[in-house]
Design a protein around this motif. Sequence first.
Motif, short mmCIF file in Angstrom:
data_model
loop_
_atom_site.label_atom_id
_atom_site.label_comp_id
_atom_site.label_asym_id
_atom_site.label_seq_id
_atom_site.Cartn_x
_atom_site.Cartn_y
_atom_site.Cartn_z
N ASP A 13 -12.33 -42.25 29.14
CA ASP A 13 -11.67 -43.37 28.46
C ASP A 13 -12.48 -44.67 28.55
OD1 ASP A 13 -11.37 -43.90 31.13
OD2 ASP A 13 -9.20 -44.21 31.05
N LEU A 14 -13.72 -44.57 28.98
CA LEU A 14 -14.66 -45.68 29.16
C LEU A 14 -14.23 -46.66 30.24
CD1 LEU A 14 -15.91 -46.43 25.54
CD2 LEU A 14 -16.84 -44.90 27.28
N THR A 15 -13.41 -46.20 31.17
CA THR A 15 -13.08 -46.98 32.35
C THR A 15 -14.21 -46.78 33.36
OG1 THR A 15 -10.72 -46.69 32.02
CG2 THR A 15 -11.43 -47.30 34.24
N GLU A 16 -14.69 -47.89 33.93
CA GLU A 16 -15.79 -47.77 34.89
C GLU A 16 -15.28 -47.10 36.16
OE1 GLU A 16 -18.10 -50.82 37.61
OE2 GLU A 16 -18.76 -51.01 35.52
N ILE A 17 -15.97 -46.02 36.54
CA ILE A 17 -15.64 -45.31 37.77
C ILE A 17 -16.31 -45.99 38.95
CG2 ILE A 17 -15.88 -43.12 38.99
CD1 ILE A 17 -15.88 -41.75 36.21
N ASP A 18 -17.58 -46.33 38.78
CA ASP A 18 -18.35 -46.97 39.85
C ASP A 18 -19.64 -47.51 39.26
OD1 ASP A 18 -19.03 -47.85 42.38
OD2 ASP A 18 -19.28 -45.84 43.25
N HIS A 19 -20.29 -48.38 40.01
CA HIS A 19 -21.64 -48.83 39.64
C HIS A 19 -22.43 -49.11 40.91
CE1 HIS A 19 -19.78 -52.87 40.07
NE2 HIS A 19 -20.98 -53.19 40.52
N VAL A 20 -23.74 -48.99 40.77
CA VAL A 20 -24.68 -49.29 41.86
C VAL A 20 -25.89 -49.97 41.23
CG1 VAL A 20 -23.94 -47.37 43.33
CG2 VAL A 20 -25.82 -47.04 41.70
N PHE A 21 -26.77 -50.50 42.08
CA PHE A 21 -28.01 -51.09 41.61
C PHE A 21 -29.18 -50.30 42.16
CE2 PHE A 21 -24.97 -54.45 41.10
CZ PHE A 21 -25.38 -55.08 39.94
N THR A 22 -30.25 -50.21 41.38
CA THR A 22 -31.44 -49.49 41.83
C THR A 22 -32.12 -50.26 42.97
OG1 THR A 22 -32.82 -50.56 40.15
CG2 THR A 22 -31.87 -48.40 39.60
N ASP A 23 -32.78 -49.50 43.84
CA ASP A 23 -33.51 -50.11 44.95
C ASP A 23 -34.93 -50.49 44.49
OD1 ASP A 23 -35.06 -47.76 45.00
OD2 ASP A 23 -34.10 -46.98 46.81
N GLU A 24 -35.76 -50.89 45.45
CA GLU A 24 -37.13 -51.34 45.14
C GLU A 24 -37.97 -50.28 44.45
OE1 GLU A 24 -35.75 -51.51 48.19
OE2 GLU A 24 -35.42 -53.64 48.46
N GLU A 25 -37.62 -49.01 44.65
CA GLU A 25 -38.35 -47.91 44.04
C GLU A 25 -37.67 -47.40 42.78
OE1 GLU A 25 -38.45 -45.30 47.34
OE2 GLU A 25 -40.04 -46.41 48.35
N GLY A 26 -36.66 -48.14 42.30
CA GLY A 26 -35.95 -47.74 41.10
C GLY A 26 -34.96 -46.62 41.31
N ARG A 27 -34.72 -46.26 42.55
CA ARG A 27 -33.82 -45.14 42.85
C ARG A 27 -32.37 -45.62 42.97
NH1 ARG A 27 -37.07 -41.02 43.51
NH2 ARG A 27 -39.11 -41.30 44.41
N TYR A 28 -31.46 -44.73 42.64
CA TYR A 28 -30.03 -45.00 42.77
C TYR A 28 -29.31 -43.73 43.16
CZ TYR A 28 -29.15 -42.53 38.42
OH TYR A 28 -29.04 -41.55 37.48
N SER A 29 -28.12 -43.90 43.72
CA SER A 29 -27.25 -42.78 44.04
C SER A 29 -25.82 -43.27 43.91
CB SER A 29 -27.52 -42.30 45.48
OG SER A 29 -26.65 -41.23 45.80
N VAL A 30 -25.02 -42.53 43.15
CA VAL A 30 -23.62 -42.86 42.93
C VAL A 30 -22.77 -41.70 43.43
CG1 VAL A 30 -21.88 -43.60 41.25
CG2 VAL A 30 -24.28 -44.10 40.83
#
Length: 150
Positions: free
Chosen positions: A25-42
């Motif tokens: 339904d396009l409701t945001e579940i979660d968000h994170v920001f990438t680290d210095e190496e462009g990596r992310y984990s949600v």
Amino acid sequence: MFGQVRAISDNGSIFMIKVSVYGDDLTEIDHVFTDEEGRYSVAIAAGETVTVRFDTHHSLTNAEDWQPSLVANVITSDETPLDRYLLPAGQDFGAASNMDALNGFALAAAVDEGEEYAATAVRRLTRLKQPDPVLQGLQQRLLDHFGEPA
């Protein structure tokens, strides 16, 4: 879900990209920001079908440096990375990259990112070069949307 965000221009990693995960339904579940190496984990349960937007945040110094990117109908996994290349604002790497950016802006419009986002969106949108009249029309509609006074 995890991955790495890089520049399509030079394969360099990109720091502080907002990775937002949305449900059906396009409701945001979660968000994170990438680290210095462009990596992310949600932390999203494996096997969920989600939409993922990679974008800048209006409050950061990179707010106008990168065009957004969108991946719809992703099945989340803890085993397979979801890596993404972003288009630097003001550069052209072909129609597919430009269309990907428009899709990212379209989702931002649909979830009503707000006035602060709108200001950076307009400046980034004006730097896209669309080769097709249909895409030019979509770009103009997005410019009109984000340029609307509140």
